[in-house]
Scaffold this active site. Structure first.
Site, mmCIF file in Angstrom:
data_model
loop_
_atom_site.group_PDB
_atom_site.id
_atom_site.type_symbol
_atom_site.label_atom_id
_atom_site.label_comp_id
_atom_site.label_asym_id
_atom_site.label_seq_id
_atom_site.Cartn_x
_atom_site.Cartn_y
_atom_site.Cartn_z
ATOM 1 N N HIS A 155 -5.167 -16.680 -11.089
ATOM 2 C CA HIS A 155 -3.750 -16.922 -11.293
ATOM 3 C C HIS A 155 -3.165 -17.631 -10.067
ATOM 4 O O HIS A 155 -3.479 -17.288 -8.934
ATOM 5 C CB HIS A 155 -3.015 -15.583 -11.507
ATOM 6 C CG HIS A 155 -1.607 -15.735 -11.978
ATOM 7 N ND1 HIS A 155 -1.286 -16.070 -13.279
ATOM 8 C CD2 HIS A 155 -0.430 -15.619 -11.329
ATOM 9 C CE1 HIS A 155 0.023 -16.132 -13.412
ATOM 10 N NE2 HIS A 155 0.562 -15.861 -12.233
ATOM 11 N N ASP A 172 -7.746 -15.230 -14.597
ATOM 12 C CA ASP A 172 -6.351 -14.816 -14.645
ATOM 13 C C ASP A 172 -6.232 -13.656 -15.628
ATOM 14 O O ASP A 172 -6.607 -13.784 -16.797
ATOM 15 C CB ASP A 172 -5.480 -15.997 -15.096
ATOM 16 C CG ASP A 172 -3.994 -15.681 -15.060
ATOM 17 O OD1 ASP A 172 -3.624 -14.506 -14.866
ATOM 18 O OD2 ASP A 172 -3.199 -16.633 -15.232
ATOM 19 N N SER A 202 3.578 -19.432 -13.795
ATOM 20 C CA SER A 202 3.761 -17.995 -13.881
ATOM 21 C C SER A 202 5.140 -17.677 -14.463
ATOM 22 O O SER A 202 5.470 -18.117 -15.561
ATOM 23 C CB SER A 202 3.538 -17.360 -12.510
ATOM 24 O OG SER A 202 3.369 -15.972 -12.617
#
Length: 335
Positions: A307, A277, A175
């Site tokens: 995610h 995601d 991320s």
């Protein structure tokens, strides 16, 4: 390097995972203020941390190393202990996720992830506790990441075990940490080190974006939503400069993208994408941009994953990803 899987219409997640996601989402939303500050006291109360352990636990020992006390920049070193100390091991410099605003190197979930990397790759893992926004805005996080590389290059004997091979160094993150890893890799490829060489980059579901609203962003909101990401980018970007989501730090392959085609030392990159995601379109564009810039890039897709799926050890795909990262590291070591 795509993971074979039948595509589903919605993610199939255990109740344990769903409950954790609900709690994380509620905490995130409750901590954000309308003026783009966060309730750090509230967050610290709920940020469960793991202390360093000098005696091995499950074959890994850890220690914390201060890099710069003036900005409280430090890192946690993970050393696998069930292999011969004479075996040289690659070094993975890891940057945690959290939208540049949340979590730390000693947060329990990331401590556990780095232990798995250290044990299963195996590798010496350096998890960086970089400064967080909005107290410290762009480019503080990138400065911290790059300065850790310089610190390790200049202080290897004090910071790392003797069998740590800095000439085989990998940058990794998930991320926001993957965003950070990319930008540090770019800086590193423009710099000279004494011992350190960045051999590979592992970008796990990188946090990128842009002014455009992509189709997955409109359709998906589990863990990541446009409301949350918009807030995070505003908390991250410098104030008073009129920056928007097409800033080079955010939309790395967009209209203001840096030209990396001439950076011969930019490392081979593994890009991980999840089919549920909301950021997946930006991640695929990143992969294509790397390829179009003449860089070695490998796309790994998990069609049924959300995610940050890999921080949930109860998901089989989390273990599969660790294995694929191990394979990528060993392949790059041998080239």
């Amino acid at each position: 390097m795509e993971v074979a899987s039948n595509r589903q219409t919605s993610p199939s997640l255990p109740w344990r995972t769903r409950i954790t996601i609900s709690v994380l989402s509620a905490v995130t939303d409750a901590s954000q203020r309308g003026n783009f500050t966060v309730n750090r006291t509230f967050l610290n109360f709920l940020n469960f941390k793991a202390p360093p352990n000098h005696k091995p636990i499950n074959g890994v020992k850890t220690s914390d190393v201060m890099v710069d006390p003036s900005r409280k920049l430090w890192c946690r070193i993970f050393v696998p202990t069930q292999i011969s100390s004479s075996d040289n091991l690659p070094v993975i410099i890891f940057f945690h996720g959290g939208g540049f605003v949340y979590l730390n190197a000693d947060t329990k979930a990331y401590d556990a992830v780095c232990r798995r990397f250290a044990r299963k790759v195996p590798a010496i893992v350096v998890s960086v506790d970089y400064r967080l926004a909005p107290e410290h805005r762009y480019p503080a996080q990138y400065d911290d990441g790059f300065d850790v590389l310089k610190f390790l290059d200049e202080n290897k004997s004090q910071a790392l075990p003797e069998n740590a091979d800095l000439s085989c160094c990998f940058l990794a993150g998930d991320s926001a940490g993957a965003n950070l890893a990319h930008h540090v890799a770019k800086r590193a490829s423009e710099s000279d080190f004494q011992k350190l060489k960045v051999t590979g980059l592992v970008a796990i579901q990188p946090f990128f974006g842009g002014e455009e609203r992509t189709e997955p962003e409109k359709r998906l909101s589990l863990m990541v939503s446009t409301k949350r990401t918009d807030w995070l980018w505003k908390a991250f970007l410098p104030q008073g400069e009129g920056a928007d989501r097409d800033h080079e730090a955010i939309n790395v392959s967009g209209p203001r993208a840096a030209d990396i085609s001439g950076l011969e030392r930019f490392p081979a990159t593994m890009v991980v994408v999840g089919g549920f995601d909301a950021l997946q379109e930006w991640q695929r564009r990143y992969y294509n941009w790397l390829k179009n810039s003449g860089k070695e890039a490998h796309l790994v897709e998990y069609p049924n994953m959300i995610h940050a799926f890999y921080i949930f050890p109860e998901l089989p795909e989390a273990g599969q990803l660790i294995s694929q990262i191990r394979d990528f590291v060993h392949k790059q070591k041998s080239t």
